[in-house]
Design an enzyme around this catalytic site. Structure first.
Site, PDB file in Angstrom:
ATOM      1  N   CYS A 116      36.427 -44.791 -43.830  1.00 52.34           N
ATOM      2  CA  CYS A 116      35.477 -45.768 -44.772  1.00 52.34           C
ATOM      3  C   CYS A 116      34.330 -46.238 -44.030  1.00 52.34           C
ATOM      4  O   CYS A 116      33.387 -45.384 -43.485  1.00 52.34           O
ATOM      5  CB  CYS A 116      36.632 -46.831 -45.228  1.00 52.34           C
ATOM      6  SG  CYS A 116      35.890 -47.729 -46.716  1.00 52.34           S
ATOM      7  N   HIS A 176      40.429 -43.823 -48.096  1.00 54.25           N
ATOM      8  CA  HIS A 176      41.582 -44.411 -47.284  1.00 54.25           C
ATOM      9  C   HIS A 176      42.930 -43.484 -47.174  1.00 54.25           C
ATOM     10  O   HIS A 176      43.587 -43.375 -48.365  1.00 54.25           O
ATOM     11  CB  HIS A 176      42.109 -45.906 -47.950  1.00 54.25           C
ATOM     12  CG  HIS A 176      41.045 -46.883 -47.856  1.00 54.25           C
ATOM     13  ND1 HIS A 176      41.292 -47.992 -47.398  1.00 54.25           N
ATOM     14  CD2 HIS A 176      39.499 -46.779 -47.857  1.00 54.25           C
ATOM     15  CE1 HIS A 176      40.320 -48.766 -47.339  1.00 54.25           C
ATOM     16  NE2 HIS A 176      39.325 -48.004 -47.503  1.00 54.25           N
ATOM     17  N   GLU A 215      45.519 -43.900 -45.626  1.00 52.28           N
ATOM     18  CA  GLU A 215      46.521 -44.596 -45.654  1.00 52.28           C
ATOM     19  C   GLU A 215      47.088 -45.023 -47.004  1.00 52.28           C
ATOM     20  O   GLU A 215      48.339 -45.208 -47.171  1.00 52.28           O
ATOM     21  CB  GLU A 215      46.776 -45.968 -44.863  1.00 52.28           C
ATOM     22  CG  GLU A 215      46.037 -47.058 -45.505  1.00 52.28           C
ATOM     23  CD  GLU A 215      44.437 -46.992 -45.629  1.00 52.28           C
ATOM     24  OE1 GLU A 215      44.073 -47.747 -46.550  1.00 52.28           O
ATOM     25  OE2 GLU A 215      43.945 -46.153 -45.248  1.00 52.28           O
TER      26      GLU A 215
END
Length: 377
Positions: free
Chosen positions: A252, A344, A346
């Site tokens: 990001c 992202h 995650e």
């Protein structure tokens, strides 16, 4: 009352804390995961509109917090849940919004606002409730216009940890990774530790000399809020560490800063990418990944071809791009051990399509260690 920079006004019901809040209005398209959205530091300075019509039904808990607090400047929902109904809930969303002073608005036409932002772009906005609801139209608009714009704004110091801390590696330790906390999420740190990294989380104010003194196996730049063009110190730090030959992975905000470190500029998107359903093409594999995203800026690079770094780091290519609007979603360096993605991996909350990137990072670090060991011999 929700007031937009262009004079548009929307009347609703007070939600959360009462008072005034100012920020850039953006919309998030996830149908689930409002707790992760609220506690994502990347949303600092922004009033977030949820496009899903019903928010709050699963309540709040301590396990799903992505940071120590709620970061959004304000919150907009169509219909708040009357009760929290989930076995993991320990409190309601309303409780947390009120306790943390988050001014919100509900009972509002979120569909109309979203369509307007998609046409006019993200802009300054403000929510006024309680006694401030009674301010004149002109005074409310003046306050909105006087608010800080996102372009040129450095918010890293507001969300970063003040003191460094470490997280031990899980399983076999393969090395350490220095994480520059620009607004990092808890799940990111967990995934790094699960790959065998001892995670050294550092304040955004550290110097390159301090990072190098730790002798890390790798460097990681996290997600975070603000304009990458206002983060010159972080770009300089990254360039110095890259010249030292340390592998790098950024997500990001960390992708935008790698782009700048390589000599490319960044620019502001009209309304950004936010939500958990953003399609991205991985050019290496040809695979389309559904990703979680939250960014309002992007790197300005042609998505085809191999390019030369303007700052002396060799050949660079775009590794991923958005299938919605062809925005750069990933960068790979061909002559140094550095890569990054704009989304992202995650994915808290969201799809897990891109979680393998943490494995790729681990492989890059292990290969780098093997190469160094071979040179030593």
């Amino acid at each position: 009352m929700l007031v937009l920079e262009d004079g548009r006004r929307f009347v609703g019901r007070s939600y959360g804390s009462e008072g005034q809040t100012l920020g850039e209005i953006v919309f998030a398209t996830g149908m689930t995961g409002y707790q992760e959205t609220l506690t994502d530091p990347s949303y600092a300075g922004q009033i977030v509109l949820m496009t899903a019509p019903h928010i709050g039904n699963t309540g709040m808990n301590d396990e799903d917090m992505e940071s120590r607090q709620i970061w959004v400047a304000g919150f907009i929902v169509r219909e708040p849940a009357r009760i929290a109904s989930n076995f993991r809930a320990t409190r309601t969303l309303d409780d947390d919004l009120e306790a943390q002073g988050v001014v919100g608005i509900s009972g509002i036409d979120t569909r109309a606002i979203t369509r307007h932002i998609r046409s006019a772009g993200a802009m300054k906005s403000g929510i006024f409730s309680g006694d401030l609801f009674g301010l004149s139209d002109s005074e409310q608009l003046e306050r909105v216009l006087a608010g800080a714009a996102m372009r040129g704004r450095n918010l890293s110091f507001e969300v970063s940890t003040v003191e460094p801390f470490s997280i031990p590696a899980q399983g076999e330790r393969i090395g350490s990774v220095a994480v520059l906390d620009l607004g990092v999420k808890t799940s990111t740190l967990t995934y790094l530790a699960e790959r065998g990294f001892e995670v050294l989380v550092l304040p955004q104010s550290v110097t390159a000399e301090h990072v190098l003194s730790l002798k890390p196996s790798a460097l990681f730049f996290s997600n975070g809020p603000g304009d990458p063009a206002a983060s010159d110190a972080h770009v300089t730090l990254l360039q110095e560490v890259l010249r030292a030959g340390i592998p790098y992975f950024g997500i990001c905000f960390g992708n935008q800063l790698l782009g700048r470190a390589l000599g490319f500029r960044t620019y502001k998107l009209p309304f950004g990418h936010r939500g958990i359903n953003q399609p991205v093409l991985d050019k290496t594999t040809g695979r389309v990944e559904i990703t979680s995203q939250n960014h309002g800026f992007a790197v300005d690079m042609p998505i085809e071809g191999i390019h030369e770094s303007r700052t002396g780091f060799g050949r660079v290519e775009v590794s991923h791009y958005s299938l919605n609007d062809q925005v750069v979603e990933g960068i790979r360096c061909l002559d140094i051990n550095a890569f990054s993605v704009q989304y992202h991996p995650e994915a808290a909350s969201g799809p897990h399509d891109a979680n393998h990137l943490f494995d790729r990072f681990r492989d890059v670090v292990l290969a780098s260690q093997s190469a160094v060991a071979g040179e030593t011999k």
